[in-house]
Design a protein around this motif. Structure first.
Motif, PDB file in Angstrom:
ATOM      1  N   GLN A   1       0.802  -1.220   0.000  1.00 32.61           N
ATOM      2  CA  GLN A   1       0.000   0.000   0.000  1.00 32.61           C
ATOM      3  C   GLN A   1       0.837   1.274   0.000  1.00 32.61           C
ATOM      4  O   GLN A   1       0.474   2.246  -0.649  1.00 32.61           O
ATOM      5  N   ALA A   2       1.922   1.304   0.734  1.00 36.29           N
ATOM      6  CA  ALA A   2       2.726   2.517   0.857  1.00 36.29           C
ATOM      7  C   ALA A   2       3.843   2.600  -0.181  1.00 36.29           C
ATOM      8  O   ALA A   2       4.612   3.549  -0.178  1.00 36.29           O
ATOM      9  N   CYS A   3       3.912   1.625  -1.068  1.00 40.42           N
ATOM     10  CA  CYS A   3       4.974   1.618  -2.077  1.00 40.42           C
ATOM     11  C   CYS A   3       4.657   2.581  -3.213  1.00 40.42           C
ATOM     12  O   CYS A   3       3.505   2.939  -3.441  1.00 40.42           O
ATOM     13  N   THR A   4       5.699   2.950  -3.916  1.00 40.79           N
ATOM     14  CA  THR A   4       5.558   3.814  -5.085  1.00 40.79           C
ATOM     15  C   THR A   4       6.021   3.048  -6.323  1.00 40.79           C
ATOM     16  O   THR A   4       6.629   1.983  -6.210  1.00 40.79           O
ATOM     17  N   VAL A   5       5.742   3.592  -7.485  1.00 40.84           N
ATOM     18  CA  VAL A   5       6.172   2.978  -8.742  1.00 40.84           C
ATOM     19  C   VAL A   5       7.692   2.826  -8.708  1.00 40.84           C
ATOM     20  O   VAL A   5       8.405   3.714  -8.245  1.00 40.84           O
ATOM     21  N   GLN A   6       8.167   1.680  -9.184  1.00 37.89           N
ATOM     22  CA  GLN A   6       9.583   1.354  -9.106  1.00 37.89           C
ATOM     23  C   GLN A   6      10.214   1.248 -10.492  1.00 37.89           C
ATOM     24  O   GLN A   6       9.535   0.959 -11.474  1.00 37.89           O
TER      25      GLN A   6
ATOM     26  N   LEU B   1       1.617   0.981 -10.452  1.00 33.65           N
ATOM     27  CA  LEU B   1       2.266   0.027  -9.548  1.00 33.65           C
ATOM     28  C   LEU B   1       1.466  -1.269  -9.438  1.00 33.65           C
ATOM     29  O   LEU B   1       2.047  -2.351  -9.361  1.00 33.65           O
TER      30      LEU B   1
ATOM     31  N   PRO C   1      -1.498  -1.277  -3.796  1.00 33.11           N
ATOM     32  CA  PRO C   1      -1.468   0.174  -3.597  1.00 33.11           C
ATOM     33  C   PRO C   1      -2.569   0.840  -4.424  1.00 33.11           C
ATOM     34  O   PRO C   1      -3.233   0.190  -5.235  1.00 33.11           O
ATOM     35  N   GLU C   2      -2.716   2.139  -4.262  1.00 31.90           N
ATOM     36  CA  GLU C   2      -3.691   2.880  -5.061  1.00 31.90           C
ATOM     37  C   GLU C   2      -3.189   3.146  -6.477  1.00 31.90           C
ATOM     38  O   GLU C   2      -3.978   3.242  -7.407  1.00 31.90           O
ATOM     39  N   SER C   3      -1.901   3.250  -6.658  1.00 28.50           N
ATOM     40  CA  SER C   3      -1.317   3.568  -7.967  1.00 28.50           C
ATOM     41  C   SER C   3      -1.641   2.483  -8.996  1.00 28.50           C
ATOM     42  O   SER C   3      -1.288   1.314  -8.818  1.00 28.50           O
TER      43      SER C   3
END
Length: 94
Positions: free
Chosen positions: A29-34, A66, A61-63
């Motif tokens: 959930q707290a990750c960002t695009v990598q 991602l 996550p919401e993204s």
């Protein structure tokens, strides 16, 4: 990053005879695009533990981007994807 991967490989090799774990929940959930390099590293980690983990649950996550990265990463595994934490925890505890 290479030192981290080497340590994970060493741990995976040391526990090769360990009993498999039924389920693992990855909270993304707290990750960002990598970057692709990071995603490739995740794939290596998943591969190192493939024989020890029967099922993955992924708290998405919401993204949207991602989510796509994660779903592509988990192709070929028995991963289940969850949108909310309560549902993911029910799966983990079942």
């Amino acid at each position: 990053m290479q030192c981290y991967l080497a340590a994970l490989r060493q741990r995976a090799a040391a526990s090769a005879g360990a009993s498999p774990i039924d389920r693992v929940l990855l909270d993304m959930q707290a990750c960002t695009v990598q970057s692709q390099m990071v995603i490739d590293s995740f794939a290596g980690i998943i591969g190192n533990y493939a024989a020890q983990i029967r099922e993955y649950g992924i708290l998405l996550p919401e993204s949207v981007l991602l989510k796509l990265q994660i779903k592509r990463l988990m192709l070929g595994t028995s991963a289940l994807f969850f949108e909310n934490e309560a549902e993911a925890l029910r799966w983990l505890e079942s």
